[in-house]
Design a protein around this motif. Structure first.
Motif, PDB file in Angstrom:
ATOM      1  N   GLN A   7       0.754  -1.179  -0.016  1.00 44.45           N
ATOM      2  CA  GLN A   7      -0.003  -0.013  -0.020  1.00 44.45           C
ATOM      3  C   GLN A   7       0.852   1.216  -0.028  1.00 44.45           C
ATOM      4  O   GLN A   7       0.227   2.514  -0.292  1.00 44.45           O
ATOM      5  N   ASN A   8       2.043   1.071   0.234  1.00 45.11           N
ATOM      6  CA  ASN A   8       3.086   2.203   0.480  1.00 45.11           C
ATOM      7  C   ASN A   8       3.746   2.333  -1.078  1.00 45.11           C
ATOM      8  O   ASN A   8       4.651   3.511  -1.232  1.00 45.11           O
ATOM      9  N   THR A   9       3.513   1.664  -2.347  1.00 47.18           N
ATOM     10  CA  THR A   9       4.187   1.775  -3.393  1.00 47.18           C
ATOM     11  C   THR A   9       3.760   2.879  -4.227  1.00 47.18           C
ATOM     12  O   THR A   9       2.556   2.877  -4.692  1.00 47.18           O
ATOM     13  N   ILE A  10       4.485   3.877  -4.482  1.00 50.65           N
ATOM     14  CA  ILE A  10       4.194   4.978  -5.121  1.00 50.65           C
ATOM     15  C   ILE A  10       5.530   5.190  -6.163  1.00 50.65           C
ATOM     16  O   ILE A  10       6.640   5.153  -5.681  1.00 50.65           O
ATOM     17  N   LEU A  11       5.093   5.283  -7.472  1.00 49.54           N
ATOM     18  CA  LEU A  11       5.830   5.402  -8.426  1.00 49.54           C
ATOM     19  C   LEU A  11       5.829   6.834  -8.804  1.00 49.54           C
ATOM     20  O   LEU A  11       4.498   7.162  -9.389  1.00 49.54           O
ATOM     21  N   GLU A  12       6.849   7.804  -9.014  1.00 49.67           N
ATOM     22  CA  GLU A  12       6.587   9.055  -9.402  1.00 49.67           C
ATOM     23  C   GLU A  12       7.743   9.716 -10.053  1.00 49.67           C
ATOM     24  O   GLU A  12       9.009   9.346  -9.869  1.00 49.67           O
ATOM     25  N   ASP A  13       7.584  10.563 -10.910  1.00 53.24           N
ATOM     26  CA  ASP A  13       8.518  11.466 -11.601  1.00 53.24           C
ATOM     27  C   ASP A  13       8.311  12.900 -11.571  1.00 53.24           C
ATOM     28  O   ASP A  13       7.215  13.284 -11.014  1.00 53.24           O
ATOM     29  N   ARG A  19      -0.310   5.794  -7.554  1.00 51.20           N
ATOM     30  CA  ARG A  19      -0.224   5.197  -6.229  1.00 51.20           C
ATOM     31  C   ARG A  19      -1.082   4.038  -6.432  1.00 51.20           C
ATOM     32  O   ARG A  19      -1.985   3.981  -7.337  1.00 51.20           O
ATOM     33  N   PRO A  20      -1.230   3.262  -5.216  1.00 52.51           N
ATOM     34  CA  PRO A  20      -2.165   2.202  -5.335  1.00 52.51           C
ATOM     35  C   PRO A  20      -3.784   2.580  -5.353  1.00 52.51           C
ATOM     36  O   PRO A  20      -4.142   3.612  -4.648  1.00 52.51           O
ATOM     37  N   LEU A  21      -4.465   1.936  -6.366  1.00 52.76           N
ATOM     38  CA  LEU A  21      -6.111   2.305  -6.251  1.00 52.76           C
ATOM     39  C   LEU A  21      -6.447   1.740  -5.164  1.00 52.76           C
ATOM     40  O   LEU A  21      -6.256   0.801  -4.339  1.00 52.76           O
ATOM     41  N   PHE A  75      -1.942   9.986 -11.629  1.00 58.22           N
ATOM     42  CA  PHE A  75      -2.041  11.322 -11.322  1.00 58.22           C
ATOM     43  C   PHE A  75      -1.134  12.227 -12.140  1.00 58.22           C
ATOM     44  O   PHE A  75       0.061  11.957 -12.120  1.00 58.22           O
ATOM     45  N   ASP A  76      -1.725  13.277 -13.147  1.00 60.98           N
ATOM     46  CA  ASP A  76      -1.024  13.967 -13.763  1.00 60.98           C
ATOM     47  C   ASP A  76      -0.481  14.967 -13.022  1.00 60.98           C
ATOM     48  O   ASP A  76      -1.470  16.105 -12.661  1.00 60.98           O
ATOM     49  N   LYS A  77       0.588  15.410 -12.677  1.00 60.26           N
ATOM     50  CA  LYS A  77       1.175  16.591 -12.028  1.00 60.26           C
ATOM     51  C   LYS A  77       0.991  17.834 -12.522  1.00 60.26           C
ATOM     52  O   LYS A  77       0.806  19.078 -12.063  1.00 60.26           O
ATOM     53  N   LYS A  78       1.132  17.903 -13.940  1.00 59.36           N
ATOM     54  CA  LYS A  78       1.013  19.117 -14.583  1.00 59.36           C
ATOM     55  C   LYS A  78      -0.400  19.807 -14.558  1.00 59.36           C
ATOM     56  O   LYS A  78      -0.375  21.029 -14.439  1.00 59.36           O
ATOM     57  N   SER A  79      -1.316  18.896 -14.562  1.00 54.24           N
ATOM     58  CA  SER A  79      -2.650  19.699 -14.720  1.00 54.24           C
ATOM     59  C   SER A  79      -3.275  19.457 -13.236  1.00 54.24           C
ATOM     60  O   SER A  79      -4.238  19.994 -13.016  1.00 54.24           O
ATOM     61  N   GLY A  80      -2.635  18.594 -12.194  1.00 51.89           N
ATOM     62  CA  GLY A  80      -3.129  18.541 -11.051  1.00 51.89           C
ATOM     63  C   GLY A  80      -4.371  17.822 -10.901  1.00 51.89           C
ATOM     64  O   GLY A  80      -5.223  17.710 -10.014  1.00 51.89           O
ATOM     65  N   LYS A  81      -4.495  16.781 -12.003  1.00 52.46           N
ATOM     66  CA  LYS A  81      -5.580  15.931 -11.953  1.00 52.46           C
ATOM     67  C   LYS A  81      -5.659  14.573 -12.057  1.00 52.46           C
ATOM     68  O   LYS A  81      -4.600  14.089 -12.830  1.00 52.46           O
ATOM     69  N   LYS A 116       4.200   7.489 -21.671  1.00 47.47           N
ATOM     70  CA  LYS A 116       5.600   7.069 -21.590  1.00 47.47           C
ATOM     71  C   LYS A 116       6.213   7.231 -20.387  1.00 47.47           C
ATOM     72  O   LYS A 116       6.890   6.336 -19.832  1.00 47.47           O
ATOM     73  N   HIS A 117       5.702   8.178 -19.561  1.00 45.55           N
ATOM     74  CA  HIS A 117       6.153   8.432 -18.283  1.00 45.55           C
ATOM     75  C   HIS A 117       5.888   7.187 -17.517  1.00 45.55           C
ATOM     76  O   HIS A 117       6.416   6.658 -16.589  1.00 45.55           O
ATOM     77  N   CYS A 118       4.404   7.115 -17.474  1.00 43.90           N
ATOM     78  CA  CYS A 118       3.911   6.112 -16.643  1.00 43.90           C
ATOM     79  C   CYS A 118       4.551   4.554 -16.987  1.00 43.90           C
ATOM     80  O   CYS A 118       4.842   3.754 -15.973  1.00 43.90           O
ATOM     81  N   LYS A 119       4.772   4.348 -18.210  1.00 42.15           N
ATOM     82  CA  LYS A 119       5.346   3.088 -18.483  1.00 42.15           C
ATOM     83  C   LYS A 119       6.850   2.879 -18.179  1.00 42.15           C
ATOM     84  O   LYS A 119       7.407   1.737 -17.820  1.00 42.15           O
ATOM     85  N   PHE A 120       7.551   4.041 -18.371  1.00 44.47           N
ATOM     86  CA  PHE A 120       8.972   4.118 -17.815  1.00 44.47           C
ATOM     87  C   PHE A 120       9.161   3.551 -16.274  1.00 44.47           C
ATOM     88  O   PHE A 120       9.800   2.843 -15.908  1.00 44.47           O
TER      89      PHE A 120
END
Length: 198
Positions: A7-13, A19-21, A75-81, A116-120
C-alpha cells in the motif's frame, strides 16, 4: 505478494504519480466513467457509469488481495488531475513474469506523453525492483491506438492468439496480439530509448 508491492508503493517523476488504487477512487475517476464511455470499447471489464466503475475497482482490489494484480491510479502533476488507471496483472513472481495492462486515460491525457512516463516508471520498477525477467502486453488486435503505443515504448510483437476471447456485447471473438519486453532488452536499450523521449 512481494514486499515491494504494498500500500506504500508509489512511483513518480516530475510529470506523473502512480499510487495504489483505492475504493474511494471512484470519485476521482467518475468523470471519465460518465463522460467517456468509449474508453472501454475493447475491454471485457467495463467501467462506464458509476456502478460499473465501482465493480471495476472492486474486482481490481480483490485481485490485489489475492496477489495476482496490482492496480494503480494515475495522477498527472502538470494539470493537477487524476488521468486514469493502469496495473500489473498475471503476476508470477516464481517465474519472474507479469503483464502490464488495463491501462486507460481520459481523452485530454492521451497523446501528451503521460503514458510514456507511466510505462517508464512501471517497467523500471518491474525489472529493477521486482526482478522480473519478462513483461508481457496484450491487446485486441483491432485496437490500433494501444498497439501503436506499446510498440512506441519498445515492445516487440510475439504473435497473435487467434479467436482468443469473447468481445463484450456480441457473439464475436477477438484475436489478441501479444507483445513483450525482456529484462536484457530493457537494460541494453529500451530504458535509454524511452528515457530520451520523456
Amino acid at each position: 505478494m512481494n514486499i515491494a508491492l504494498s500500500q506504500n508503493t508509489i512511483l513518480e517523476d516530475e510529470t506523473v504519480l502512480l499510487r495504489p488504487l483505492q475504493e474511494s477512487d471512484v470519485e476521482n475517476l467518475l468523470e471519465f466513467s460518465i463522460n467517456e464511455p468509449d474508453t472501454w470499447k475493447y475491454s471485457l471489464v467495463q467501467a462506464n457509469g458509476k456502478e460499473n466503475l465501482k465493480k471495476y475497482i472492486q474486482i481490481a482490489l480483490k485481485a490485489r488481495d489475492n496477489g495476482t494484480e496490482f492496480p494503480f491510479i494515475v495522477f498527472d502533476k502538470k494539470s493537477g488531475k487524476y488521468a486514469g488507471s493502469t496495473r500489473f496483472y498475471d503476476i508470477n513472481l516464481e517465474f519472474k513474469t507479469l503483464q502490464l495492462g488495463y491501462t486507460w486515460y481520459g481523452k485530454n491525457f492521451r497523446g501528451t506523453g503521460l503514458n510514456k512516463h507511466c510505462k517508464f516508471l512501471l517497467l523500471q520498477f518491474a525489472f529493477e525492483t521486482l526482478g522480473i525477467e519478462r513483461v508481457e502486453f496484450r491487446a485486441d488486435n483491432n485496437n490500433e491506438r494501444s498497439i501503436a503505443a506499446m510498440k512506441s515504448i519498445g515492445c516487440k510483437v510475439e504473435g497473435v492468439l487467434r479467436n482468443h476471447m469473447p468481445t463484450l456485447g456480441s457473439d464475436a471473438r477477438r484475436d489478441s496480439i501479444i507483445l513483450s519486453i525482456l529484462k536484457n532488452e530493457w537494460l541494453d536499450e529500451v530504458k535509454e530509448n524511452l528515457k530520451s523521449r520523456l
